[in-house]
Scaffold this active site. Sequence first.
Site, PDB file in Angstrom:
ATOM      1  N   SER A 163       0.835  -1.195   0.000  1.00 17.42           N
ATOM      2  CA  SER A 163       0.000   0.000   0.000  1.00 17.42           C
ATOM      3  C   SER A 163       0.875   1.251   0.000  1.00 17.42           C
ATOM      4  O   SER A 163       2.017   1.225   0.470  1.00 17.42           O
ATOM      5  CB  SER A 163      -0.875   0.009   1.264  1.00 17.42           C
ATOM      6  OG  SER A 163      -1.503   1.261   1.453  1.00 17.42           O
ATOM      7  N   TYR A 189       0.066   0.083  10.703  1.00 19.90           N
ATOM      8  CA  TYR A 189      -0.247  -0.285   9.322  1.00 19.90           C
ATOM      9  C   TYR A 189       0.922   0.046   8.403  1.00 19.90           C
ATOM     10  O   TYR A 189       1.335  -0.773   7.574  1.00 19.90           O
ATOM     11  CB  TYR A 189      -1.498   0.472   8.864  1.00 19.90           C
ATOM     12  CG  TYR A 189      -1.922   0.153   7.452  1.00 19.90           C
ATOM     13  CD1 TYR A 189      -2.501  -1.077   7.145  1.00 19.90           C
ATOM     14  CD2 TYR A 189      -1.756   1.081   6.423  1.00 19.90           C
ATOM     15  CE1 TYR A 189      -2.893  -1.370   5.845  1.00 19.90           C
ATOM     16  CE2 TYR A 189      -2.144   0.796   5.128  1.00 19.90           C
ATOM     17  CZ  TYR A 189      -2.722  -0.436   4.848  1.00 19.90           C
ATOM     18  OH  TYR A 189      -3.103  -0.732   3.555  1.00 19.90           O
TER      19      TYR A 189
END
Length: 337
Positions: A163, A189
């Site tokens: 990501s 994350y």
Amino acid sequence: MEPIISTLQQPIQSGFNAYSTAQEVIQGIDLTGKTVIITGGYAGIGLETTKVLTSAGAYVIIPARDIEKAGKNLTGIENIKLEKMDLMDPASIDAFAERFVSSRRKLDLLINNAGIMWVPLRRDSRGFESQLATNYLGQFHLTSKLWPALKKANGARVISVSSYGHQMAPFNFEDPNFEERNYDTLSGYGQSKTACNLFAVELDEKGKEFDIRAYSLHPGSVYGTDLGREEPVELFKQLGTHDENGNIKPEVEARLKTIPQGAATTVWCAVTPQLNGIGGVYCENCDIAEVDRGQIEHRFDEPATIRGVQPYSIDKNNAARLWKLSEEMLGFEFDTQ
């Protein structure tokens, strides 16, 4: 220390772009006889990836924690098999991989697609922070146990769906599980996705001699997945993507990728002959990404600017260091011979 980055980490002008769909990318590709494993291949861009690869003739195995939910989503899709597996449960990963390897099948494509985001601090049974455990350590574990089947393919690819979120945090080698520092969900994350990028770098280095190539990728800012199901609306507002009522702004929604567009880079990495002889790179918009050395202006309300790869996340020194730490954390050696 200055990051050591592959000279291959630069766009190749693939002919595709941010608006290309997975179905467009796979045109003319025949995957008959190819075996694929896709984690999270029953929802969001993972489900679209499953649909597109099976439509080209691939046989797709989908390990899932919730078999019932996955089965409903996969109704009507042929050439697939559902298997039980939980990325936060090492025994479950071992059992799944053992079943596959003992079948003596080759594994042409391993797509590490499953992931979580925006979650509060949770730990697995080993004390590992849940985003790191699910988004990275589980993938490292699974890939290691499937290695014999990947070698059999004589041209396998391992793809980690990473990501842009890797830009939120480098990997914290001193305290990866937030035992000494305050927990921040986006930092958790971010480091898990940085780890995915670094994994692809070192995995490709170790797999080249067996013709196993590895890639990481950013699918784009995609509308309609359930990745943000636990995200506080206040964060969306701060990012400028949502109005005061918590609704996504129409002008932002219009610029987000659809799920078929979001799955396109995964499929491109999996099947394109343009990447023959190239590996260990981070991709986006169906091309190899540009290295972000500060020259890209990012605005969350303008999804097209959410691009580029941070040098720390593709640095060969960091990649080798993370590989060693991962083996220590998991308590086994990834045997790449």
